[in-house]
Design a protein around this motif. Sequence first.
Motif, PDB file in Angstrom:
ATOM      1  N   LEU A  17      12.191  -4.148   2.568  1.00 23.66           N
ATOM      2  CA  LEU A  17      12.475  -3.792   1.175  1.00 23.66           C
ATOM      3  C   LEU A  17      11.904  -2.420   0.823  1.00 23.66           C
ATOM      4  N   LEU A  18      10.678  -2.142   1.281  1.00 26.32           N
ATOM      5  CA  LEU A  18      10.082  -0.836   1.000  1.00 26.32           C
ATOM      6  C   LEU A  18      10.887   0.276   1.656  1.00 26.32           C
ATOM      7  N   ASN A  19      11.356   0.029   2.865  1.00 25.65           N
ATOM      8  CA  ASN A  19      12.149   1.038   3.572  1.00 25.65           C
ATOM      9  C   ASN A  19      13.463   1.307   2.839  1.00 25.65           C
ATOM     10  N   MET A  20      14.050   0.250   2.245  1.00 23.30           N
ATOM     11  CA  MET A  20      15.269   0.427   1.449  1.00 23.30           C
ATOM     12  C   MET A  20      14.992   1.229   0.185  1.00 23.30           C
ATOM     13  N   GLU A  21      13.864   0.954  -0.431  1.00 23.27           N
ATOM     14  CA  GLU A  21      13.524   1.556  -1.717  1.00 23.27           C
ATOM     15  C   GLU A  21      12.963   2.968  -1.570  1.00 23.27           C
ATOM     16  N   ASN A  22      12.099   3.173  -0.560  1.00 23.72           N
ATOM     17  CA  ASN A  22      11.420   4.463  -0.387  1.00 23.72           C
ATOM     18  C   ASN A  22      11.079   4.640   1.089  1.00 23.72           C
ATOM     19  N   SER A  23      11.986   5.209   1.844  1.00 21.71           N
ATOM     20  CA  SER A  23      11.814   5.327   3.299  1.00 21.71           C
ATOM     21  C   SER A  23      10.629   6.218   3.670  1.00 21.71           C
ATOM     22  N   SER A  24      10.357   7.255   2.877  1.00 17.16           N
ATOM     23  CA  SER A  24       9.236   8.134   3.200  1.00 17.16           C
ATOM     24  C   SER A  24       7.907   7.399   3.018  1.00 17.16           C
ATOM     25  N   ALA A  25       7.813   6.567   1.984  1.00 18.51           N
ATOM     26  CA  ALA A  25       6.603   5.771   1.784  1.00 18.51           C
ATOM     27  C   ALA A  25       6.422   4.783   2.928  1.00 18.51           C
ATOM     28  N   SER A  26       7.529   4.228   3.392  1.00 20.93           N
ATOM     29  CA  SER A  26       7.480   3.301   4.522  1.00 20.93           C
ATOM     30  C   SER A  26       6.950   3.993   5.775  1.00 20.93           C
ATOM     31  N   GLU A  27       7.417   5.201   6.014  1.00 19.75           N
ATOM     32  CA  GLU A  27       6.965   5.961   7.188  1.00 19.75           C
ATOM     33  C   GLU A  27       5.474   6.287   7.105  1.00 19.75           C
ATOM     34  N   LYS A  28       4.998   6.616   5.904  1.00 19.59           N
ATOM     35  CA  LYS A  28       3.576   6.931   5.747  1.00 19.59           C
ATOM     36  C   LYS A  28       2.696   5.706   5.986  1.00 19.59           C
ATOM     37  N   VAL A  29       3.167   4.542   5.545  1.00 25.40           N
ATOM     38  CA  VAL A  29       2.414   3.307   5.797  1.00 25.40           C
ATOM     39  C   VAL A  29       2.330   3.046   7.296  1.00 25.40           C
ATOM     40  N   PHE A  30       3.452   3.186   7.986  1.00 23.28           N
ATOM     41  CA  PHE A  30       3.448   2.973   9.440  1.00 23.28           C
ATOM     42  C   PHE A  30       2.555   3.990  10.159  1.00 23.28           C
ATOM     43  N   GLN A  31       2.580   5.225   9.687  1.00 20.57           N
ATOM     44  CA  GLN A  31       1.733   6.259  10.295  1.00 20.57           C
ATOM     45  C   GLN A  31       0.254   5.901  10.144  1.00 20.57           C
ATOM     46  N   ALA A  32      -0.130   5.437   8.962  1.00 17.82           N
ATOM     47  CA  ALA A  32      -1.527   5.054   8.727  1.00 17.82           C
ATOM     48  C   ALA A  32      -1.913   3.848   9.576  1.00 17.82           C
ATOM     49  N   VAL A  33      -0.997   2.905   9.703  1.00 14.22           N
ATOM     50  CA  VAL A  33      -1.253   1.706  10.505  1.00 14.22           C
ATOM     51  C   VAL A  33      -1.417   2.072  11.977  1.00 14.22           C
ATOM     52  N   GLU A  34      -0.547   2.929  12.468  1.00 13.23           N
ATOM     53  CA  GLU A  34      -0.617   3.336  13.878  1.00 13.23           C
ATOM     54  C   GLU A  34      -1.910   4.086  14.172  1.00 13.23           C
ATOM     55  N   GLU A  35      -2.313   4.986  13.284  1.00 16.36           N
ATOM     56  CA  GLU A  35      -3.562   5.731  13.495  1.00 16.36           C
ATOM     57  C   GLU A  35      -4.756   4.789  13.541  1.00 16.36           C
ATOM     58  N   ALA A  36      -4.736   3.763  12.706  1.00 16.06           N
ATOM     59  CA  ALA A  36      -5.842   2.802  12.685  1.00 16.06           C
ATOM     60  C   ALA A  36      -5.866   1.962  13.960  1.00 16.06           C
ATOM     61  N   LEU A  37      -4.708   1.517  14.413  1.00 17.37           N
ATOM     62  CA  LEU A  37      -4.647   0.648  15.594  1.00 17.37           C
ATOM     63  C   LEU A  37      -4.949   1.399  16.886  1.00 17.37           C
ATOM     64  N   GLN A  38      -4.592   2.673  16.942  1.00 19.47           N
ATOM     65  CA  GLN A  38      -4.831   3.462  18.156  1.00 19.47           C
ATOM     66  C   GLN A  38      -6.310   3.755  18.389  1.00 19.47           C
ATOM     67  N   TYR A  80       0.826  -1.225   0.000  1.00 20.77           N
ATOM     68  CA  TYR A  80       0.000   0.000   0.000  1.00 20.77           C
ATOM     69  C   TYR A  80       0.852   1.264   0.000  1.00 20.77           C
ATOM     70  N   ALA A  81       2.051   1.179  -0.528  1.00 27.54           N
ATOM     71  CA  ALA A  81       2.950   2.339  -0.522  1.00 27.54           C
ATOM     72  C   ALA A  81       2.335   3.541  -1.226  1.00 27.54           C
ATOM     73  N   SER A  82       1.575   3.303  -2.286  1.00 33.69           N
ATOM     74  CA  SER A  82       0.978   4.416  -3.037  1.00 33.69           C
ATOM     75  C   SER A  82      -0.355   4.854  -2.445  1.00 33.69           C
ATOM     76  N   ALA A  83      -0.913   4.076  -1.522  1.00 35.42           N
ATOM     77  CA  ALA A  83      -2.183   4.423  -0.869  1.00 35.42           C
ATOM     78  C   ALA A  83      -2.117   3.975   0.589  1.00 35.42           C
ATOM     79  N   PRO A  84      -1.293   4.639   1.398  1.00 38.25           N
ATOM     80  CA  PRO A  84      -1.028   4.180   2.778  1.00 38.25           C
ATOM     81  C   PRO A  84      -2.262   4.064   3.666  1.00 38.25           C
ATOM     82  N   LEU A  85      -3.268   4.911   3.450  1.00 41.05           N
ATOM     83  CA  LEU A  85      -4.466   4.840   4.293  1.00 41.05           C
ATOM     84  C   LEU A  85      -5.143   3.471   4.210  1.00 41.05           C
ATOM     85  N   LYS A  86      -5.037   2.846   3.037  1.00 38.64           N
ATOM     86  CA  LYS A  86      -5.660   1.534   2.860  1.00 38.64           C
ATOM     87  C   LYS A  86      -4.956   0.466   3.700  1.00 38.64           C
TER      88      LYS A  86
END
Length: 499
Positions: A138-159, A96-102
């Motif tokens: 692998l995503l963090n190696m390729e695109n660290s900012s996309a990786s951070e956005k995915v984690f941010q979306a995941v954390e917001e959902a879990l909280q 979901y790198a291109s659509a982190p909210l999903k």
Amino acid sequence: IILQRGNLMKEKNPWHKPVTIIITVIGVIAIVALVTVAVLQNRPLPQKYKYGIVLDAGSSHTALYIYEWPAEKDNNTGRVEQTHSCKVKGPGISSYASAPLKAGESLRACMQEAEQRVPGKRYHETPLYLGATAGMRLLNMENSSASEKVFQAVEEALQKFPFSYQGARILSGQEEGAFGWVTVNYLDDRLEQGLETTGALDLGGASTQISFVSDNYDGSESPSNSVTFRLYGNDYNLYTHSFLCYGKDQVLRMALAHQTQTGPESILDPCFHPGYNATKNYSILYDSPCVSDRKPQRAPVNFTHVGNGNFKQCQNVVKSVFNFTHCNYTHCSFNGIFQPLLQGPFGAFSAYYFVMNFLNLSDTSIPLETVKEKLARYCATPWNQIIQQHPDIKLKYLAEYCFSGTYILTLLTEGYNFTSDSYPNIKFIKKIKGSDAGWTLGYMLNLTNMIPAEAPDSPPLPHAGYVSIVTIMALLLLILFVVSLRPLWPRCSKQPQII
């Protein structure tokens, strides 16, 4: 003649004295009370439980696991058990790198199941963890900012859920391997009992791990592969290594990249069934850090992927992804990575189990050569026949079993150096005592300190023995009490004298 009637009556009926009767009754009541208290004190209490939730965010999918253990014992001798698992619909969160909210939205259904499974009064004290593995590496190696956005979306959902959220992070390959080893040995009671440990073989979509204890490895050679644990009073020096890009999905990309180095419009692939024919996109094939630097120049947009189902030729293709040419240590696996001599039994789980179980090759008592012969016959089976035999399996997954099976055998024998003699030491496992084999349980045990560093104290006597001793002591007290009344017993030997 003088008859001592009064004295005679007193001697014959000493038990009729009110004081004696009261003392006797009190003594009996005391003894009964002693036994009753002892039994009640040792009676098992109704169990109360604690819970923990771990999300395994893998490269191909995410899974949720709920664990339960007795609250009274906590990190003493309480057995942690898996009570529920939920497979998240859709691909892994790294997709979901291109659509982190999903990525966050995809977790909602399984989290709602967790709300139903964990008692409401335990919500606030139930830790919730998310661990991401090779896909996010692998995503963090390729695109660290996309990786951070995915984690941010995941954390917001879990909280948004009422559990005690403890964070989401990427596990290192070493952690993934080590926690898998802890899980396997904890569930098999090998740690608490100090038995010979079982090695752990884990295969995912993007990485694979091998972890085991070897008497020939003290950590001095290649310290980066060493992990030390002190569990239940025993020290374990563990060898572990994780091979990024050597999960079955990424290895398939590397194998196809090897066959398309010149950018052909069509390839004849021995790892796919005869009659298999599919059009594939070059850009999608090379859209991974594992192969992105190998993309051929001036390649067409698509290529035709044709199968011819030859196991031996497929093995040669698979071997092309390994490098066996150099080793700077006493022993190596592949790609110049140190590995001590194999030792003990091994549990192989995750994709190892699912692939070999599908192929009906999970019984390692079958000779290795027979396993290869059966796999060769499967790979040579026409594609249309395979489809007819397995109508309920998605074609994408069905098409890859020949390749995945060949890769697993090649990895174990050529990569990790299992031989026809040591291959039977492997056991393909899905669950151990109702809990899934994998890194998640070991991860939670580590973060919640659920495994004691020292062996837990145990009572000197078992429950039944303790009750028996208390009962015997009570009977002894009763006998002593009766004996203590001996001066009051009827003096039958003394007859009334007549003068």
